[in-house]
Design an enzyme around this catalytic site. Structure first.
Site, short mmCIF file in Angstrom:
data_model
loop_
_atom_site.label_atom_id
_atom_site.label_comp_id
_atom_site.label_asym_id
_atom_site.label_seq_id
_atom_site.Cartn_x
_atom_site.Cartn_y
_atom_site.Cartn_z
N CYS A 2 -46.42 5.55 24.05
CA CYS A 2 -47.00 6.59 24.91
C CYS A 2 -46.62 7.99 24.43
O CYS A 2 -45.46 8.38 24.50
CB CYS A 2 -46.52 6.35 26.34
N CYS A 4 -45.16 10.31 27.12
CA CYS A 4 -43.81 9.85 27.46
C CYS A 4 -42.80 10.46 26.50
O CYS A 4 -41.69 10.84 26.90
CB CYS A 4 -43.71 8.32 27.38
#
Length: 106
Positions: A30, A33
């Site tokens: 991600c 993230c």
């Protein structure tokens, strides 16, 4: 470094502590993230006496993610007294995350 938790230590790490807990739901693939991670690391150092920070890899712990209806990452849940007080989904700048955490601390 923020502690990685899992299904086995979730209750002890999140529901039992007597200070608020910031839980970062993330995954290695991600991109956003990876942008949030250094912000949370910095905040964990600044607020270490007031707030506990942990993270959960949703790929390794899908049941926890399902239990909290995590459908988008990064998602940050802020727990206080074992209950969710705030939810942050997606990337936010450090000052906005810090402001949300301070709201929970009041």
């Amino acid at each position: 470094m923020i502690k990685e938790i899992n299904t086995y230590n979730f209750n002890n790490e999140i529901l039992i502590p007597n200070i608020p807990v910031v839980v970062d739901f993330w995954a290695p693939w991600c991109g956003p993230c990876k942008m949030v991670s250094p912000i949370l690391e910095s905040l964990s150092q600044e607020l270490s006496s007031q707030v506990k920070f942990v993270k959960i890899d949703i790929d390794s712990n899908p049941i926890i993610a399902q239990n909290f209806n995590i459908s988008s990452i990064p998602t940050i849940l802020i727990f206080k007294n074992g209950k969710i007080q705030q939810t942050i989904t997606g990337f936010l700048p450090k000052q906005k995350i810090k402001k949300i955490i301070h709201k929970v601390l009041k």
